[in-house]
Design a protein around this motif. Structure first.
Motif, PDB file in Angstrom:
ATOM      1  N   VAL A 114       0.959  -1.279   0.025  1.00  0.00           N
ATOM      2  CA  VAL A 114      -0.071  -0.077  -0.040  1.00  0.00           C
ATOM      3  C   VAL A 114       0.995   1.307  -0.112  1.00  0.00           C
ATOM      4  O   VAL A 114       0.619   2.289  -0.879  1.00  0.00           O
ATOM      5  CB  VAL A 114      -1.060   0.050   1.283  1.00  0.00           C
ATOM      6  CG1 VAL A 114      -1.700   1.429   1.363  1.00  0.00           C
ATOM      7  CG2 VAL A 114      -1.929  -1.230   1.255  1.00  0.00           C
ATOM      8  N   GLN A 157       3.951  -0.262   4.473  1.00  0.00           N
ATOM      9  CA  GLN A 157       2.771  -0.720   4.575  1.00  0.00           C
ATOM     10  C   GLN A 157       2.049  -1.679   3.611  1.00  0.00           C
ATOM     11  O   GLN A 157       2.045  -1.594   2.442  1.00  0.00           O
ATOM     12  CB  GLN A 157       1.848   0.564   4.982  1.00  0.00           C
ATOM     13  CG  GLN A 157       0.329   0.357   5.596  1.00  0.00           C
ATOM     14  CD  GLN A 157      -0.396   1.660   5.459  1.00  0.00           C
ATOM     15  OE1 GLN A 157      -0.464   2.158   4.662  1.00  0.00           O
ATOM     16  NE2 GLN A 157      -1.145   1.621   6.567  1.00  0.00           N
ATOM     17  N   TYR A 158       1.517  -2.813   4.095  1.00  0.00           N
ATOM     18  CA  TYR A 158       1.036  -3.846   3.394  1.00  0.00           C
ATOM     19  C   TYR A 158      -0.275  -3.991   3.466  1.00  0.00           C
ATOM     20  O   TYR A 158      -1.022  -4.070   4.765  1.00  0.00           O
ATOM     21  CB  TYR A 158       1.606  -4.987   3.480  1.00  0.00           C
ATOM     22  CG  TYR A 158       3.126  -4.773   2.791  1.00  0.00           C
ATOM     23  CD1 TYR A 158       3.586  -5.323   1.461  1.00  0.00           C
ATOM     24  CD2 TYR A 158       4.178  -4.489   3.768  1.00  0.00           C
ATOM     25  CE1 TYR A 158       4.718  -5.003   0.919  1.00  0.00           C
ATOM     26  CE2 TYR A 158       5.572  -4.096   3.130  1.00  0.00           C
ATOM     27  CZ  TYR A 158       5.966  -4.671   1.760  1.00  0.00           C
ATOM     28  OH  TYR A 158       6.955  -4.442   1.245  1.00  0.00           O
ATOM     29  N   ALA A 159      -1.159  -4.547   2.592  1.00  0.00           N
ATOM     30  CA  ALA A 159      -2.337  -5.042   2.674  1.00  0.00           C
ATOM     31  C   ALA A 159      -2.449  -6.541   2.994  1.00  0.00           C
ATOM     32  O   ALA A 159      -1.770  -7.160   2.318  1.00  0.00           O
ATOM     33  CB  ALA A 159      -3.538  -4.897   1.451  1.00  0.00           C
ATOM     34  N   ARG A 187      -4.514  -3.415   7.125  1.00  0.00           N
ATOM     35  CA  ARG A 187      -3.309  -2.960   6.937  1.00  0.00           C
ATOM     36  C   ARG A 187      -2.376  -3.253   8.212  1.00  0.00           C
ATOM     37  O   ARG A 187      -2.507  -3.431   9.255  1.00  0.00           O
ATOM     38  CB  ARG A 187      -3.565  -1.410   6.901  1.00  0.00           C
ATOM     39  CG  ARG A 187      -4.369  -0.715   5.707  1.00  0.00           C
ATOM     40  CD  ARG A 187      -3.541  -0.973   4.216  1.00  0.00           C
ATOM     41  NE  ARG A 187      -4.515  -0.391   3.385  1.00  0.00           N
ATOM     42  CZ  ARG A 187      -5.272  -0.912   2.764  1.00  0.00           C
ATOM     43  NH1 ARG A 187      -5.632  -2.174   2.898  1.00  0.00           N
ATOM     44  NH2 ARG A 187      -6.052  -0.493   1.689  1.00  0.00           N
TER      45      ARG A 187
END
Length: 873
Positions: free
Chosen positions: A805, A811-813, A824
């Motif tokens: 993201v 930052q990752y989904a 998140r």
């Protein structure tokens, strides 16, 4: 001058100056009289950590008093820029009836006395709620018989009775329960104590202040800027709401205009639109509670008028939480209304000989669709397409809600106020009162019911034969009320192919339809493995006085090719088996495809109908007869201009990273738009689509019903006029949509009556989506919080990385299998690859604030860790 007039010690004087500085820093528009307001405030205080005030500050110590004054919690957020005056902007003086000849301004002393009066009422309720373990007592409305039992009533009782009557119905939709609403009203009815006042204007201000406190409590958990908060309530705006009362430089503390004589749904709507919380902050200040939304929320919970799990998102939205007495009356009157224009014209077709099935959830009461199969050539002769075998016409029967809530009716107004039914984890709010939505309107089993029926035949490739489409008002008799599980069981055991062969025939037709749509590029083909979603439910347990929260994980669309097809294959473990997701459901496929079929068929039928836009045909008077429908259109994705992204999506699919592929593909989907012109709907793989299958639950679907039925009636009436037959006297202009009072005058121009606006009601429909999302998140997080509270060890879940993201923040989904939750995650180990599996533990969870954070777990765990390995991507 104010400083000279002040009484009290030097300490109080210095404290007042500090207070004014604190207030002016953030609340420059707040008007607070230092001599009266603060000196009274200092006489009744409590610990800043509790909303339950004690009797006096004596002996508490100056240090604690100064610390509370300097606390940042005493400062308030910025005020709405349009609300720079004191009086609530949603009331006009012209609406108010006051006792005095002139509309007098409230004096500072009156405001202070009103705050004293309200604070004493709240203290009394807090003491009552804390001293009793039972739920707060709800007092019914006093009757005339009660008043004549005593020869004389005391002045206190009379004043409290007046206060109660003024408060009656002033808290509708400000709490989610009827008990909470009654408790707020009964707050002003205390015949056994001395909390009273004979000044009606002080009571009115106290009621308005309590409303403001409720509005303030609703803002707990609200995030975003002021502009984003405005957008959340813009559906409540109506033309004329932007005209605000002018300020009075001499005294803007308000008048009797704070309390309109008529309190109705518009008053509630404006109250929630403007969100004026200044009086509520004064109440908190008087009680020495934290002047924050959380402080207001906690106070209302302690009073017992709100529950700990109060749905503040629902209250903020302006969606009605219960039906008014007048609305219930409208439903009862509609149930007894025998007026049926379609029956009068003889166009309501008797289809009670059809074997009609309804398939819904076990708890569903408002059943609005049924299906049946009609055999056209039992001898197996060749049909028009050249194929042999029995010809089937598939019927979709939709509840004829327009029969009970026709245009111009009071019951229709009830539905228009809501726009949609709202299905939340802890409650269901219907668009119509239950007496209608679960009664006369619902396609109940073993009952004759009015419906709007569509009959259609399919070609061998699953496409619609346009020439076969039939649309008619009907009378049906439901033979079987089945659940999804029952239908699946009937198919598994073979009953659906023998005794109940119609179910098997519908499954075969639904399968052909799915293949046809996938071949035209529908979402099911582009994203064959959708990401499941956790469906949470919360039911109140009276024994434990708590909510039982359960979670079921389902796919967003049942494509028939998801990860739940099998747990193993030839003894080997299937790496794509998802143990948390519900299995494939043939019954869901039947219902989904039949409803989509109905939407496409109506669009094709509309395009084949003759349209007449004048009132004369070969010298014969005719009703203009055109049919406009709201076609839902979605353009196809633009892959050419986004080749690099399209290549990435193809790569994810080729690497068998199914959930990351489904997540990545979403960026290509265009928004659905509504148009009067037919056009393709890419997501469904259709040439045209009209939504009309849920008139009990959506106002737009009901409007489509009304438009189609008016068209069919006018078509029948025009045929009668061509034959020289009179129009039945029972018909009204509203039934046909045109003024028929002078229909025999050929020179008279036909005037449309009550034209249908498909945009009306959309505001509440759009507002329902964030309500459902917020409520679902709250209960999901509450489910997690309960797990954390019950566990002595860290709570861990399996998850998979869907995509990045924000690369700068890492930052990752992620998707959490066990919760059916997309979330998140800030990576603690730097860059992560799509499809990577992680074990994450819950670091913190706050359901009210919708906050949930994860961190890497120290070891593998989870509910199914002992039985199953982590699913592959």
């Amino acid at each position: 001058q104010p400083l000279i007039k002040m009484r009290g010690s030097i300490n109080n004087l210095l404290a007042t100056i500090v207070f004014i500085v604190c207030i002016s820093k953030d609340d420059s528009n707040i008007l607070f009289h230092p001599a009266h307001g603060f000196s009274q405030l200092a006489s009744t205080s409590s610990s800043s950590s509790s909303c339950k005030p004690t009797s006096s500050l004596a002996g508490r110590g100056r240090q604690r008093f100064n610390n509370r004054l300097m606390s940042p919690m005493m400062r308030s957020p910025s005020i709405h820029p349009r609300q720079s005056h004191w009086a609530l902007p949603n009331f006009e003086i012209s609406q108010v009836a006051v006792a005095d000849d002139d509309v007098a301004k409230l004096t500072e002393q009156e405001i202070d006395e009103s705050m004293d009066y309200l604070s004493q009422l709240i203290k009394h309720q807090l003491e009552t709620a804390s001293s009793s373990s039972d739920p707060p007592t709800v007092v019914d409305s006093p009757t005339d018989d009660d008043s004549v039992e005593k020869e004389e009533e005391t002045a206190t009782e009379e004043n409290n009775m007046i206060a109660y009557q003024l408060a009656k119905n002033r808290f509708i939709d400000l709490t989610t329960t009827l008990k909470g609403e009654q408790l707020l009203e009964n707050l002003f009815l205390h015949p056994n104590n001395s909390i009273t006042t004979d000044n009606i204007r002080l009571i009115q201000l106290a009621i308005t202040s309590l409303q403001s406190l409720l509005i303030y409590g609703m803002q707990v958990g609200v995030k975003g800027s002021e502009e984003s908060q405005k957008k959340m309530v813009r559906h409540l705006f109506r033309r004329g709401d932007d005209i605000l009362p002018k300020e009075d430089d001499d005294n803007v503390l308000g008048t009797a205009s704070l309390f309109p004589e008529d309190w109705n749904s518009d008053s509630i709507r404006r109250l929630k639109f403007y969100r004026d919380v200044r009086l509520g902050k004064l109440v908190l200040a008087k009680l020495l509670c934290k002047r924050t939304a959380q402080g207001a929320f906690d106070l209302l919970v302690d009073m017992g008028c709100w529950k700990r799990h109060e749905d503040t998102a629902l209250l903020r939205s302006g969606f009605p939480v219960r039906f008014l007495e007048s609305e219930e009356t409208a439903a009862e009157e509609a149930e007894g209304d025998g007026h049926d224009p379609d029956g009068i014209l003889g166009i309501r077709r008797d289809l009670r000989h059809h074997k009609v099935y309804t398939i819904d959830g076990a708890s569903t009461l408002d059943i609005d669709d049924g299906i049946s199969v009609e055999v056209l050539n039992e001898d197996g002769t060749e049909d028009t397409s050249g194929s042999r075998g029995p010809r089937h016409r598939y019927w979709i029967h939709i509840a004829d809600v327009d029969r009970w809530a026709p245009r111009g009716s009071k019951l229709l107004e009830v539905a228009e106020r809501r726009g949609t039914s709202l299905y939340l984890p802890a409650m269901t709010l219907c668009m119509f009162p239950p007496i209608m939505s679960s009664g006369a309107m619902s396609l109940a089993s073993w009952e004759d019911r009015c419906a709007l029926s569509l009959g259609v035949e399919l070609k061998p490739d699953g496409s619609i034969d346009p020439s076969s489409i039939i649309v008619t008002p009907s009378l049906v008799h439901v033979d079987y009320r089945l659940t999804y599980d029952q239908v699946d069981e009937m198919l598994d055991e073979g009953v659906g192919y023998t005794e109940e062969w119609q179910i098997g025939a519908m499954l075969a037709a639904a399968t052909r339809r799915r293949e046809h749509r996938v071949g035209k590029g529908s979402t099911e083909g582009m994203v064959p493995f959708p990401i499941p979603n956790g469906m949470v439910t919360a039911s109140y347990n009276e024994d434990s006085n708590e909510y039982d929260v359960s979670l079921k994980i389902e796919t967003s669309h049942n494509s028939g090719s998801n990860m739940t097809t099998a747990g193993s294959k030839e003894g080997a473990f299937d790496p794509h088996y998802d143990p948390y997701c519900s299995p494939i459901s043939s019954s869901q496929l039947i219902v989904t495809e039949m409803m989509i079929l109905a939407g496409e068929a109506i669009g094709k039928w509309q395009q084949l109908q003759p349209m007449q836009n004048d009132n004369d045909l070969d010298g014969c008077v005719q009703l203009p007869n055109e049919l406009e429908l709201p076609f839902r259109r979605q353009p196809a994705p633009d892959f050419k201009s986004r080749q690099s992204e399209a290549s990435q999506m193809d790569f994810l699919f080729s690497m068998n990273k199914r959930y990351p592929h489904a997540w990545y593909a979403r960026r290509f989907f265009n928004k659905v738009k509504v148009s009067e012109e037919p056009g393709p709907h890419f997501g469904m793989g259709l040439d045209c689509y009209v939504q009309w299958s849920s008139p009990i639950r959506r106002i737009t679907d009901l409007q489509v019903h009304s438009a189609m039925k008016r068209y069919l009636r006018r078509k029948c009436v025009n045929g009668m006029l061509q034959k020289g037959l009179p129009i039945p006297s029972e018909l009204s202009s509203m039934d046909l949509g045109y003024d028929i009072s002078k229909i025999q005058q050929t020179t008279n121009t036909m005037n449309a009556v009550d034209p249908i606006d498909y945009k009306s009601g959309l505001g509440m429909i759009f507002a329902a989506r964030p309500i459902q999302s917020s409520s679902s998140n709250y209960w999901k997080f509450e489910y997690i919080r309960k797990l954390v509270d019950k566990s002595d060890e860290e709570v861990m879940f399996e998850s998979i990385v869907l995509g990045c993201v924000n690369r700068d923040r890492f930052q990752y989904a992620i998707y959490v299998y066990e919760l059916g939750l997309e979330h998140r995650y800030l990576s603690e180990s730097g860059k992560l690859e799509e499809g990577r599996k992680l074990w994450l533990k819950v670091s913190s969870v706050n359901p009210r604030m919708e906050l949930l954070t994860f961190s890497l777990a120290s070891r593998s765990g989870g509910m199914h860790a002992q039985q199953l390995s982590a699913p592959a991507a």
